[in-house]
Design a protein around this motif. Structure first.
Motif, PDB file in Angstrom:
ATOM      1  N   PRO A 198      91.562  67.975  12.450  1.00  0.00           N
ATOM      2  CA  PRO A 198      92.485  68.071  11.313  1.00  0.00           C
ATOM      3  C   PRO A 198      93.876  67.535  11.612  1.00  0.00           C
ATOM      4  CG  PRO A 198      92.145  70.215  12.331  1.00  0.00           C
ATOM      5  CD  PRO A 198      91.172  69.294  12.972  1.00  0.00           C
ATOM      6  N   GLU A 199      94.228  67.416  12.891  1.00  0.00           N
ATOM      7  CA  GLU A 199      95.570  66.972  13.249  1.00  0.00           C
ATOM      8  C   GLU A 199      95.702  65.455  13.280  1.00  0.00           C
ATOM      9  OE1 GLU A 199      93.196  66.639  16.917  1.00  0.00           O
ATOM     10  OE2 GLU A 199      93.286  67.989  15.210  1.00  0.00           O
ATOM     11  N   ARG A 200      94.611  64.726  13.032  1.00  0.00           N
ATOM     12  CA  ARG A 200      94.632  63.287  13.199  1.00  0.00           C
ATOM     13  C   ARG A 200      94.549  62.565  11.858  1.00  0.00           C
ATOM     14  NH1 ARG A 200      90.550  63.919  17.946  1.00  0.00           N
ATOM     15  NH2 ARG A 200      91.988  64.360  19.633  1.00  0.00           N
ATOM     16  N   VAL A 201      95.175  61.399  11.833  1.00  0.00           N
ATOM     17  CA  VAL A 201      95.029  60.481  10.693  1.00  0.00           C
ATOM     18  C   VAL A 201      94.071  59.382  11.140  1.00  0.00           C
ATOM     19  CG1 VAL A 201      96.178  58.909   9.113  1.00  0.00           C
ATOM     20  CG2 VAL A 201      97.350  60.978   9.890  1.00  0.00           C
ATOM     21  N   LEU A 202      92.861  59.428  10.621  1.00  0.00           N
ATOM     22  CA  LEU A 202      91.831  58.494  11.066  1.00  0.00           C
ATOM     23  C   LEU A 202      91.941  57.167  10.327  1.00  0.00           C
ATOM     24  CD1 LEU A 202      88.834  60.976  11.130  1.00  0.00           C
ATOM     25  CD2 LEU A 202      90.189  60.195  13.064  1.00  0.00           C
ATOM     26  N   PRO A 203      91.456  56.080  10.921  1.00  0.00           N
ATOM     27  CA  PRO A 203      91.491  54.794  10.219  1.00  0.00           C
ATOM     28  C   PRO A 203      90.594  54.832   8.993  1.00  0.00           C
ATOM     29  CG  PRO A 203      90.135  54.647  12.197  1.00  0.00           C
ATOM     30  CD  PRO A 203      90.813  55.974  12.251  1.00  0.00           C
ATOM     31  N   PRO A 204      90.947  54.085   7.926  1.00  0.00           N
ATOM     32  CA  PRO A 204      90.120  54.112   6.710  1.00  0.00           C
ATOM     33  C   PRO A 204      88.731  53.550   6.967  1.00  0.00           C
ATOM     34  CG  PRO A 204      91.784  52.391   6.587  1.00  0.00           C
ATOM     35  CD  PRO A 204      92.107  53.197   7.799  1.00  0.00           C
ATOM     36  N   VAL A 205      87.768  54.113   6.270  1.00  0.00           N
ATOM     37  CA  VAL A 205      86.379  53.667   6.363  1.00  0.00           C
ATOM     38  C   VAL A 205      86.073  52.829   5.132  1.00  0.00           C
ATOM     39  CG1 VAL A 205      83.971  54.379   6.496  1.00  0.00           C
ATOM     40  CG2 VAL A 205      85.723  55.706   7.686  1.00  0.00           C
ATOM     41  N   SER A 206      85.590  51.613   5.336  1.00  0.00           N
ATOM     42  CA  SER A 206      85.293  50.727   4.213  1.00  0.00           C
ATOM     43  C   SER A 206      83.792  50.659   3.973  1.00  0.00           C
ATOM     44  CB  SER A 206      85.849  49.322   4.474  1.00  0.00           C
ATOM     45  OG  SER A 206      85.248  48.758   5.630  1.00  0.00           O
ATOM     46  N   LEU A 207      83.403  50.515   2.738  1.00  0.00           N
ATOM     47  CA  LEU A 207      81.997  50.346   2.393  1.00  0.00           C
ATOM     48  C   LEU A 207      81.864  49.231   1.379  1.00  0.00           C
ATOM     49  CD1 LEU A 207      80.838  53.245   0.065  1.00  0.00           C
ATOM     50  CD2 LEU A 207      83.148  53.130   0.909  1.00  0.00           C
ATOM     51  N   ASN A 208      80.766  48.505   1.463  1.00  0.00           N
ATOM     52  CA  ASN A 208      80.522  47.363   0.593  1.00  0.00           C
ATOM     53  C   ASN A 208      80.053  47.830  -0.781  1.00  0.00           C
ATOM     54  OD1 ASN A 208      80.636  44.713   2.356  1.00  0.00           O
ATOM     55  ND2 ASN A 208      79.728  46.307   3.615  1.00  0.00           N
ATOM     56  N   VAL A 209      80.560  47.170  -1.802  1.00  0.00           N
ATOM     57  CA  VAL A 209      80.178  47.470  -3.184  1.00  0.00           C
ATOM     58  C   VAL A 209      79.707  46.168  -3.822  1.00  0.00           C
ATOM     59  CG1 VAL A 209      80.981  48.240  -5.433  1.00  0.00           C
ATOM     60  CG2 VAL A 209      81.780  49.395  -3.370  1.00  0.00           C
ATOM     61  N   SER A 210      78.520  46.189  -4.393  1.00  0.00           N
ATOM     62  CA  SER A 210      77.960  44.989  -4.996  1.00  0.00           C
ATOM     63  C   SER A 210      78.455  44.827  -6.428  1.00  0.00           C
ATOM     64  CB  SER A 210      76.432  45.052  -4.988  1.00  0.00           C
ATOM     65  OG  SER A 210      75.976  45.990  -5.950  1.00  0.00           O
ATOM     66  N   GLY A 211      78.327  43.604  -6.929  1.00  0.00           N
ATOM     67  CA  GLY A 211      78.688  43.346  -8.311  1.00  0.00           C
ATOM     68  C   GLY A 211      77.870  44.172  -9.283  1.00  0.00           C
ATOM     69  N   ARG A 212      76.613  44.415  -8.942  1.00  0.00           N
ATOM     70  CA  ARG A 212      75.746  45.189  -9.825  1.00  0.00           C
ATOM     71  C   ARG A 212      76.242  46.629  -9.956  1.00  0.00           C
ATOM     72  NH1 ARG A 212      69.512  43.808 -10.510  1.00  0.00           N
ATOM     73  NH2 ARG A 212      69.018  45.187 -12.234  1.00  0.00           N
ATOM     74  N   GLU A 213      76.785  47.178  -8.865  1.00  0.00           N
ATOM     75  CA  GLU A 213      77.331  48.535  -8.935  1.00  0.00           C
ATOM     76  C   GLU A 213      78.541  48.580  -9.861  1.00  0.00           C
ATOM     77  OE1 GLU A 213      77.292  50.894  -5.043  1.00  0.00           O
ATOM     78  OE2 GLU A 213      77.108  48.830  -4.351  1.00  0.00           O
ATOM     79  N   LEU A 214      79.409  47.574  -9.760  1.00  0.00           N
ATOM     80  CA  LEU A 214      80.587  47.560 -10.619  1.00  0.00           C
ATOM     81  C   LEU A 214      80.219  47.348 -12.080  1.00  0.00           C
ATOM     82  CD1 LEU A 214      83.246  45.552  -8.580  1.00  0.00           C
ATOM     83  CD2 LEU A 214      83.238  47.989  -9.103  1.00  0.00           C
ATOM     84  N   ARG A 215      79.175  46.566 -12.310  1.00  0.00           N
ATOM     85  CA  ARG A 215      78.750  46.337 -13.696  1.00  0.00           C
ATOM     86  C   ARG A 215      78.166  47.584 -14.340  1.00  0.00           C
ATOM     87  NH1 ARG A 215      76.939  41.256 -11.599  1.00  0.00           N
ATOM     88  NH2 ARG A 215      74.843  42.076 -11.304  1.00  0.00           N
ATOM     89  N   ASP A 216      77.878  48.591 -13.526  1.00  0.00           N
ATOM     90  CA  ASP A 216      77.292  49.824 -14.058  1.00  0.00           C
ATOM     91  C   ASP A 216      78.217  50.494 -15.061  1.00  0.00           C
ATOM     92  OD1 ASP A 216      76.999  53.088 -13.361  1.00  0.00           O
ATOM     93  OD2 ASP A 216      75.110  52.016 -13.684  1.00  0.00           O
TER      94      ASP A 216
END
Length: 630
Positions: A247-265
């Motif tokens: 809890p005392e740490r600021v961790l680096p951001p975690v990125s995940l891939n998002v496809s065009g089909r997901e955004l079109r949802d």
């Protein structure tokens, strides 16, 4: 091969709703000309064949070489027109060729294979090339003008795809998917500034499958939305777990891939917000990598979804920029904070030098980096596998890099551990003192990188007066290095690393484990550390021999309940490693891998959970002490 595939990919991307015909011309019997008249005559025959093809294809069609004997024709055409073109080419190729160096005209029994995609969504370049080449090969020996349609291969492929869809749907229900993580490292500070989440499939028969083996099928079938939801939930759980453990740490951001089909949802932003809220994860702990900017042209609600996520503090990164569907105009118009360059811009993966790869591609990369940084966007270059490629990336002045040379994807349990990542992030050992270059002006992307926040958060801090800044004549923000370092220290007023609570009692199970199986655990840690083709000090004879002395001393200290002696023995071992040529990163990662392996073995075989935690704390304290001495 790569140029032919790139051609097919480009035509597919630009085809709109038109069909695409991929024809492979197989002139395999050119060897007869080589044998009879020499290779110069054979090359002349192939050149004449290519000219004849160029004259015979319709306007707009393009040609490329797949191999010496295989030529590729790519044209926009519906199915009937594609078949007519294949027939016409096969007939044209029957005519004899005047060849330089030959006394008579020669005839090449070239065959034609056709693969057709009814729309860009139906075609994958590598698959179309494979099917067309297979059809051309199958046409050898046919009487008359020889051509074949690759439908039989397409049908077989469609059947495999349907079977894979069923298996993937079942895999989601049986929880067979797994998360892997790959660090993203700042090229300015050498610190981990992000982690990309990647999906793997633990297939019950075929073993561990990479994303390229099933995500295209998921995209075509619509299962990509379910896979994306699974990934989002799994990433949120993992980030929440890391946050609870540290809890005392600021961790680096975690990125995940998002496809065009997901955004079109249309409901992506709502589902994303619900997932992070339900897991108790701050939105700025996540980033999104968008591979297809074209979806924002097609759907206004997709752009609205990204805008909504940016307002929450989520970083938006445009992935694989520089590929077939990229445009420099995207950099200015899209709601993004950074981009990842397509690996192809670095040139060939082999034969590159520090000056770098193909000059043309590098010129494009340099222009993209310069423009993106002018716009305040961070630049990451993935796929770094060699020292030569890393030298090219440094020369481009990119912000961050990612690839097997830096760290391979790994499950969370064996990721160089959260501690290792946080040590890199919080240790200013490589960054110099606060007064060093304090007046240097930094761009927005560099400040976001240094603070581990999004560009929009830096803008908000500047607007609130928390971080003083200036603007260039072009209106771009700049910040003094000293002000950035001051803010970074203020944000870490609470010590980032708590004092290690070392076990004060003997650890008999740990001592027994090290006496009997310590060398096996050390070998396991070394295997996890190195590429098999490039083993380092811990896997060499000298390191293995020295580790036995360390393991004996460590076991005695644990049996006696003396953590200080355990730390002293480990410090001596670490010093021997560095004197033998190991880097500081190797030492820290080896200790982390060894602690994880030993702790898992204690918890599994000895049911000694408390001892497992105690041993891991000793390894963590030893790694921290080693870095402080550095």
């Amino acid at each position: 091969h790569s140029s032919a595939q790139a051609l097919v990919e480009r035509v597919l991307a630009d085809a709109g709703e038109d069909g695409v015909a991929v024809l492979v011309v197989d002139a395999a019997d050119v060897w007869r000309v080589d044998d009879a008249c020499g290779q110069v005559a054979g090359e002349s025959a192939l050149a004449q064949l290519a000219r004849r093809l160029r004259d015979a294809v319709p306007s707009g069609a393009e040609l490329a070489h797949l191999t010496r004997e295989l030529l590729v024709v790519v044209a926009r055409a519906d199915r009937p027109a594609a078949i007519e073109l294949a027939q016409a080419l096969a007939a044209t190729l029957r005519a004899p060729l005047p060849v330089e160096g030959a006394a008579v005209e020669v005839r090449l029994d070239a065959t034609v294979g056709l693969a057709h995609a009814g729309s860009p969504a139906d075609g994958i370049a590598a698959t179309l090339l494979r099917d067309a080449a297979a059809a051309a090969h199958a046409a050898r020996g046919d009487a008359g003008p020889s051509w074949r349609l690759g439908d039989e291969y397409a049908a077989e492929r469609a059947l495999r795809r349907l079977r894979l869809e069923d298996e993937l749907a079942a895999a989601l229900a049986r929880d067979e998917l797994a998360l892997y993580f790959q660090p993203i490292v700042s090229l300015r500070r050498g610190a981990v500034v992000g982690v990309e989440a990647l999906v793997r499939w633990r297939h019950p028969v075929r073993g561990l499958l990479g994303p390229a083996q099933f995500l295209p099928t998921a995209e075509q079938s619509g299962l990509i939305v379910d896979v994306g939801d699974w990934m989002l939930a799994a990433v949120c759980r993992q980030v929440s777990q890391w946050g609870t453990s540290h809890p005392e740490r600021v961790l680096p951001p975690v990125s995940l891939n998002v496809s065009g089909r997901e955004l079109r949802d249309g409901t992506f932003a709502e589902r994303f917000a619900a997932a992070v809220t339900g897991a108790g994860v701050p939105p700025e702990a996540l980033a999104i990598e968008l591979e297809d900017p074209g979806v924002l042209d097609e759907r206004a609600d997709a752009e609205e979804a990204l805008d909504a996520l940016r307002r929450l503090g989520v970083r938006i990164v445009l992935d694989r920029f520089g590929g077939a569907r990229s445009s420099l105009a995207d950099l200015a118009r899209l709601p993004i904070d950074g981009l990842k360059l397509d690996r192809s811009l670095l040139g060939p993966s082999t034969g590159a030098t520090a000056a770098g790869g193909a000059r043309g591609e590098l010129a494009v990369a340099e222009a993209v980096v310069a423009l993106a940084q002018t716009l305040g966007l961070s630049i990451t270059i993935p796929g770094i596998e060699t020292d030569a490629q890393l030298a090219v990336v440094r020369a481009l002045h990119a912000d961050a890099a990612q690839g097997h040379l830096i760290a391979r994807p790994a499950p969370a349990s064996s990721l160089a551990d959260v501690e290792d990542i946080e040590l890199d992030l919080t240790g200013d050992r490589r960054a110099g003192t606060a007064g060093e270059g304090a007046d240097e002006l930094l761009p927005l992307s560099a400040v976001a990188d240094a603070l581990g926040v999004s560009s929009s958060t830096v803008r908000r801090l500047a607007d609130q007066g928390v971080l003083p800044g200036t603007r260039t004549k072009g209106g771009h923000r700049r910040f003094r290095r000293g002000d950035v370092q001051r803010l970074a220290r203020e944000r870490r007023r609470t010590p980032t690393l708590r004092p290690w609570e070392l076990p004060a009692r003997p650890l008999p199970a740990s001592a027994e484990l090290l006496e009997h199986d310590g060398h096996t655990l050390a070998e396991r840690a070394a295997r996890a550390l190195y590429d098999p083709q490039h083993p380092g000090w811990f896997a060499a004879a000298q390191g293995v021999a020295r580790s036995r002395t360390w393991l004996d001393a460590l076991a005695n200290a644990l049996a006696a309940g003396s953590p200080r002696e355990a730390l002293a023995a480990t410090a001596a071992f670490a010093d021997a490693a560095t004197l033998g040529g190991a880097s500081a990163a190797e030492v820290v990662r080896f200790l982390g891998q060894f602690g994880v392996a030993a702790s898992h073995e204690l918890a599994r075989a000895h049911s000694a959970g408390e001892e497992a935690r105690g041993l891991q704390r000793i390894m963590g304290a030893a790694a921290e002490a080693f870095l402080q001495r550095r």
